[in-house]
Design a protein around this motif. Structure first.
Motif, PDB file in Angstrom:
ATOM      1  N   TYR A  74      35.369  -1.736  50.353  1.00 40.03           N
ATOM      2  CA  TYR A  74      34.060  -2.424  50.204  1.00 40.03           C
ATOM      3  C   TYR A  74      33.412  -2.535  51.486  1.00 40.03           C
ATOM      4  N   TYR A  75      32.066  -2.514  51.486  1.00 39.98           N
ATOM      5  CA  TYR A  75      31.289  -2.514  52.526  1.00 39.98           C
ATOM      6  C   TYR A  75      30.022  -3.481  52.230  1.00 39.98           C
ATOM      7  N   GLY A  76      29.588  -4.059  53.271  1.00 42.28           N
ATOM      8  CA  GLY A  76      28.621  -4.977  53.119  1.00 42.28           C
ATOM      9  C   GLY A  76      27.379  -4.961  54.058  1.00 42.28           C
ATOM     10  N   SER A  77      26.304  -5.222  53.699  1.00 42.65           N
ATOM     11  CA  SER A  77      24.924  -5.044  54.562  1.00 42.65           C
ATOM     12  C   SER A  77      23.970  -5.979  54.224  1.00 42.65           C
ATOM     13  N   VAL A  78      22.979  -6.163  55.143  1.00 41.73           N
ATOM     14  CA  VAL A  78      22.263  -7.255  54.886  1.00 41.73           C
ATOM     15  C   VAL A  78      20.595  -6.457  54.831  1.00 41.73           C
ATOM     16  N   ASP A  79      20.684  -5.205  55.219  1.00 44.30           N
ATOM     17  CA  ASP A  79      19.293  -4.425  55.222  1.00 44.30           C
ATOM     18  C   ASP A  79      19.497  -2.968  54.113  1.00 44.30           C
ATOM     19  N   GLY A  80      20.656  -2.779  54.036  1.00 42.04           N
ATOM     20  CA  GLY A  80      20.828  -1.565  53.060  1.00 42.04           C
ATOM     21  C   GLY A  80      20.866  -0.157  53.907  1.00 42.04           C
ATOM     22  N   LYS A  81      21.049  -0.578  55.161  1.00 41.71           N
ATOM     23  CA  LYS A  81      20.871   0.797  56.176  1.00 41.71           C
ATOM     24  C   LYS A  81      22.128   0.456  56.965  1.00 41.71           C
ATOM     25  N   SER A  82      22.500  -0.447  57.573  1.00 43.92           N
ATOM     26  CA  SER A  82      23.781  -0.749  58.301  1.00 43.92           C
ATOM     27  C   SER A  82      24.752  -1.219  57.708  1.00 43.92           C
ATOM     28  N   TYR A  83      26.096  -0.674  57.333  1.00 45.58           N
ATOM     29  CA  TYR A  83      27.097  -1.375  56.842  1.00 45.58           C
ATOM     30  C   TYR A  83      28.320  -1.468  57.356  1.00 45.58           C
ATOM     31  N   LEU A  84      29.026  -2.658  57.204  1.00 42.75           N
ATOM     32  CA  LEU A  84      29.865  -3.001  57.761  1.00 42.75           C
ATOM     33  C   LEU A  84      31.187  -2.888  56.849  1.00 42.75           C
ATOM     34  N   LYS A  85      32.296  -2.342  57.263  1.00 39.86           N
ATOM     35  CA  LYS A  85      33.495  -2.349  56.189  1.00 39.86           C
ATOM     36  C   LYS A  85      34.129  -3.657  56.293  1.00 39.86           C
ATOM     37  N   LEU A  86      34.166  -4.020  54.917  1.00 33.70           N
ATOM     38  CA  LEU A  86      34.790  -5.517  54.533  1.00 33.70           C
ATOM     39  C   LEU A  86      36.229  -5.587  54.260  1.00 33.70           C
ATOM     40  N   GLY A  87      36.630  -4.324  53.807  1.00 35.80           N
ATOM     41  CA  GLY A  87      38.143  -4.228  53.636  1.00 35.80           C
ATOM     42  C   GLY A  87      38.495  -3.165  52.742  1.00 35.80           C
ATOM     43  N   THR A  88      39.955  -2.664  52.705  1.00 30.19           N
ATOM     44  CA  THR A  88      40.290  -1.452  51.713  1.00 30.19           C
ATOM     45  C   THR A  88      41.353  -2.017  50.992  1.00 30.19           C
ATOM     46  N   ILE A  89      41.262  -1.875  49.711  1.00 28.32           N
ATOM     47  CA  ILE A  89      42.393  -2.086  49.059  1.00 28.32           C
ATOM     48  C   ILE A  89      43.140  -0.720  48.421  1.00 28.32           C
ATOM     49  N   THR A  90      44.392  -0.779  48.510  1.00 33.10           N
ATOM     50  CA  THR A  90      45.151   0.437  48.114  1.00 33.10           C
ATOM     51  C   THR A  90      45.755   0.230  46.703  1.00 33.10           C
ATOM     52  N   ASN A  91      45.844   1.331  46.163  1.00 35.04           N
ATOM     53  CA  ASN A  91      46.317   1.260  44.571  1.00 35.04           C
ATOM     54  C   ASN A  91      48.082   0.843  44.759  1.00 35.04           C
ATOM     55  N   GLN A  92      48.109  -0.248  43.966  1.00 40.58           N
ATOM     56  CA  GLN A  92      49.387  -0.854  44.047  1.00 40.58           C
ATOM     57  C   GLN A  92      50.241  -0.231  43.052  1.00 40.58           C
ATOM     58  N   HIS A  93      50.000   0.911  42.312  1.00 39.69           N
ATOM     59  CA  HIS A  93      50.766   1.501  41.273  1.00 39.69           C
ATOM     60  C   HIS A  93      50.374   3.201  41.661  1.00 39.69           C
ATOM     61  N   PRO A  94      50.751   3.990  42.623  1.00 39.84           N
ATOM     62  CA  PRO A  94      50.342   5.318  42.843  1.00 39.84           C
ATOM     63  C   PRO A  94      50.923   6.081  41.842  1.00 39.84           C
ATOM     64  N   LEU A  95      50.457   7.111  41.563  1.00 38.70           N
ATOM     65  CA  LEU A  95      50.586   8.192  40.421  1.00 38.70           C
ATOM     66  C   LEU A  95      51.866   8.640  40.720  1.00 38.70           C
ATOM     67  N   SER A  96      52.786   8.561  39.539  1.00 36.38           N
ATOM     68  CA  SER A  96      53.988   9.335  39.355  1.00 36.38           C
ATOM     69  C   SER A  96      54.280   9.726  37.938  1.00 36.38           C
ATOM     70  N   LYS A  97      55.507  10.527  37.692  1.00 34.51           N
ATOM     71  CA  LYS A  97      55.818  10.826  36.543  1.00 34.51           C
ATOM     72  C   LYS A  97      56.139   9.728  35.562  1.00 34.51           C
ATOM     73  N   THR A  98      56.421   8.493  36.082  1.00 40.17           N
ATOM     74  CA  THR A  98      56.814   7.193  35.413  1.00 40.17           C
ATOM     75  C   THR A  98      55.849   6.369  35.402  1.00 40.17           C
ATOM     76  N   SER A  99      54.570   6.716  35.794  1.00 39.36           N
ATOM     77  CA  SER A  99      53.406   5.778  35.603  1.00 39.36           C
ATOM     78  C   SER A  99      53.052   5.349  34.317  1.00 39.36           C
ATOM     79  N   LYS A 100      52.673   4.144  34.156  1.00 41.51           N
ATOM     80  CA  LYS A 100      52.153   3.673  32.717  1.00 41.51           C
ATOM     81  C   LYS A 100      51.044   4.743  32.437  1.00 41.51           C
ATOM     82  N   ILE A 101      51.109   5.386  31.039  1.00 39.15           N
ATOM     83  CA  ILE A 101      50.312   6.322  30.796  1.00 39.15           C
ATOM     84  C   ILE A 101      48.818   5.595  30.584  1.00 39.15           C
TER      85      ILE A 101
END
Length: 710
Positions: A634-661
């Protein structure tokens, strides 16, 4: 003829001297039901113990030349003869007699309608015979699989794949040559896709592959000597081999079935006393030029067809294919589909197509039909199971009479309301001839047609009245509550999408969800779809979505600008991300999809606002190449031109053969309160399915829905 009169009888049931165990059991069944009806137990005797009483013979006492599946019911000089051309046919004849002439009905394993009579009378001159044109009849319903007697009463198989080797019933390439064992050491055994070998399918022109498969088939038959059929068939995907040798054959045959049939024929040559089944399915559905050997069973699958009308009207390509295969072989098995597999409990008004489709199969000499119900309960599950069995036994039966008979018998005084619902929803579908009723669809597709707000209210009223009609019959009331689950589900999905003021998420929606879950639990209904998405999963996810929907959201209704291009779903409308409608368990249900590319979107809050949290929901349906993003930034901006990175959320359930379908995950970010006007979201797509996935090499999807900003 009077079989019983005022608790007296001058009849005895006779089984023949050469009767098998199964014929004797059929005679016992007849004795049991006559006693249930009249409270009179007829003597059961063999030919050598007969008295001067009139006879009910169970067995071919006249030594008539009956065909294997033929049944016959005949009166002769005050005697009654119930016979068949085999043990199974004799059993079918007994149940046919009980139903046609004594009025017995079997609606569900524990729900039967057996008349109570002081006298049992039948016509004096009966000469009834029936030789079912469809010889092997399977309705994929646990009602039959879990109760052999119920299956026998309806003359259908109690196994989904009778005669088959259990471990080799369908989609067997991975059984013979598993990726885990062979791919790294022998990639040449597998399909060439582009410039890479992938374990999606087998290379059918590789001679070593043929020898391994024949060896596996031999072993499986040796370990299952009681079986006579085994499937040599493609894995469940369309990623066939495109190597020069395979490509050449398919071009010669004018069909991808060419490599398949040549390969299967070679296997079948080694097992002349067995049947080798294969699939005419998706990419192999079109007939090739090579004739299958006589011991090759072609299983022709109608998965792509529109279920809003008969196959001959709206799936003419399939109709042409069955004609083409019929010209090549007499050994055809139909694999037909009758339920919406993405939403078992959704309204699915396809009853008007069932009979013409079965008649079409029959008319093209199909002797074996597998009707794929959901096995697990689906919409009007008991009725669907009942109706399908009746039509497989007699494709020319009167459908409306069967439905009326069932609804009145199973739902008692509520039956007329349930029947009105069935009639109305089918009538409404007919008003929309362009509607594609899809096996993998979603109720949300019908909110402008047969599930419109006004119609939903009408259906709800019908089931409210149905419940009132049997309010003093607890067991019947339970059946009605189960029958209305499909409308309850449609209502919940309508609320999720906020289709009108009457159908939107409120605090009261929680009660609807909890009631839905409670009825399912009491009826032992556990699955929502074929992806093993449970009722509990659905309910909990819905309750979570209510919680999300009812919280304040400063992004609601705000303009969304997409920096990457979506595809096909939700009308490709950017506003899907802020429209207040929430996505369900199916990608047709209000999800914005991105195929092979990342999601990048900017939301304009119209003015600087305090922002302390951002959340976006993402869908996963692994068998349809829909995966959670690797991460969301997620990024934030006050003018729609210059964006500041607010943070990254990593997938808590990476894909594998046993992933929930089938799953939904919220990517939530909390930040220190900041004044922002523009929020940018970037969800990172995996880009393509991994090598072990059935869609290896194909672009993967990211599906996103409501963005909630506080």
């Amino acid at each position: 003829m009077t079989l019983v009169c005022n608790a007296n009888t001058n009849y005895e049931i006779v089984f023949l001297g050469n009767a098998t165990k199964h014929e004797y059991q059929s005679a016992e069944t007849l004795q049991k039901y006559i006693q249930k009806i009249s409270n009179v137990k007829l003597d059961l005797v063999d030919e050598s113990s007969q008295t001067k009483k009139h006879k009910i013979y169970v067995g071919n006492v006249l030594n008539e030349k009956l065909k294997k599946h033929q049944i016959k019911i005949k009166t002769d000089n005050n005697h009654l003869i119930i016979s068949g051309g085999s043990d199974e046919a004799t059993r079918n004849a007994v149940y046919e007699f009980l139903e046609l002439y004594l009025g017995c009905k079997w609606y569900a394993p524990n729900v039967e309608d057996v008349p109570s009579l002081k006298s049992i009378k039948i016509p004096l001159n009966i000469d009834y015979t029936h030789n079912p044109e469809i010889k092997t009849r399977t309705v994929h319903s646990r009602l039959f699989y879990e109760d052999i007697n119920f299956a026998n009463k309806h003359k259908v198989t109690y196994k989904s794949f009778p005669f088959y080797v259990p471990k080799a019933r369908v989609h067997t390439f991975h059984v013979f040559i598993p990726e885990e064992k062979f791919y790294k050491s022998n990639p040449e055994y597998f399909a060439l896709r582009g410039n890479k070998r992938l374990p999606t399918q087998l290379c059918l022109t590789n001679k070593t592959v043929l020898e391994i498969v024949k060896d596996s088939v031999r072993s499986l038959f040796e370990n299952n000597p009681e079986t006579s059929v085994l499937s040599v068939s493609s894995n469940d995907n369309t990623q066939y081999c495109t190597c020069n040798d395979c490509k050449k054959i398919d071009e010669e045959e004018d069909s991808h079935a060419g490599t398949m049939i040549r390969f299967v024929n070679e296997v079948a040559k080694s097992f002349p006393d067995k049947t080798i089944s294969t699939l005419a399915y998706q990419y192999t559905r079109k007939p090739c030029k090579t004739k299958p050997l006589k011991n090759v069973l072609i299983t022709l699958c109608s998965i792509e067809c529109n279920r809003s009308a008969p196959i001959t009207e709206k799936c003419t390509a399939f109709a042409d294919d069955i004609k083409g295969w019929r010209a090549l072989t007499d050994n055809i098995r139909i694999w037909d589909y009758t339920t919406q597999f993405t939403n078992f409990l959704a309204p699915f008004p396809n009853f008007n197509t069932l009979q013409p489709n079965i008649q079409f199969f029959r008319d093209h000499n199909t002797k074996w039909v597998f009707e794929q119900h959901s096995s697990n309960p689906s919409e009007l599950f008991e009725l669907r199971s009942y109706l399908m069995a009746k039509l497989l036994w007699n494709p020319d039966a009167n459908v409306d009479e069967i439905i009326t008979e069932f609804t009145n018998g199973y739902y008692h005084e509520a039956g007329s309301y349930v029947k009105s619902y069935i009639d109305k929803i089918h009538e409404e579908l007919k008003k929309h001839p362009d509607f594609f009723l899809f096996l993998y669809g979603d109720p949300s597709q019908a909110f402008n047609s047969y599930l419109s707000p006004d119609l939903l209210k009408h259906y709800v009223k019908l089931f409210d009245d149905a419940e009132k009609a049997v309010a003093n019959k607890p067991e019947v009331l339970k059946r009605v509550k189960v029958a209305r689950l499909s409308i309850d589900y449609a209502v919940l999905e309508a609320c999720r999408k906020s289709i009108s003021n009457d159908f939107t998420i409120t605090k009261n929606t929680k009660t609807l969800v909890e009631n839905f879950m409670s009825v399912c639990k009491e009826a032992n209904i556990t699955l929502m779809n074929e992806m093993r998405f449970t009722v509990k999963d659905y309910g909990n996810a819905y309750l979570k979505s209510i919680q999300m929907a009812l919280q304040p959201n400063i992004a609601s209704g705000k303009k969304v600008t997409l920096l990457t291009k979506p595809k096909k779903y939700a009308g490709e409308n950017p506003q899907t991300l802020t429209d207040g409608a929430l996505g369900g368990s199916n990608f047709y249900s209000n999800w914005l999809g991105f195929e092979g590319n990342h999601l990048e979107a900017v939301i304009d809050l119209e003015a600087k606002k305090d922002v302390k949290s951002i959340s976006t929901a993402f869908l996963q349906v692994t068998n349809h190449i829909v995966f959670f993003p690797k991460q969301v930034t997620y990024y934030g901006s006050v003018d729609g031109k210059s964006y500041l990175k607010l943070g990254t959320i990593t997938n808590q359930h990476p894909l594998s053969k046993t992933s929930k379908i089938n799953d939904i995950q919220y990517f939530n970010l909390s930040i220190k309160t900041s004044q922002l006007r523009f929020i940018k979201i970037k969800a990172e797509n995996l880009k393509e399915a991994p090598y072990w996935h059935h869609a290896a090499g194909l672009p993967s999807w990211v599906f996103a829905d409501e963005v909630i900003i506080n």
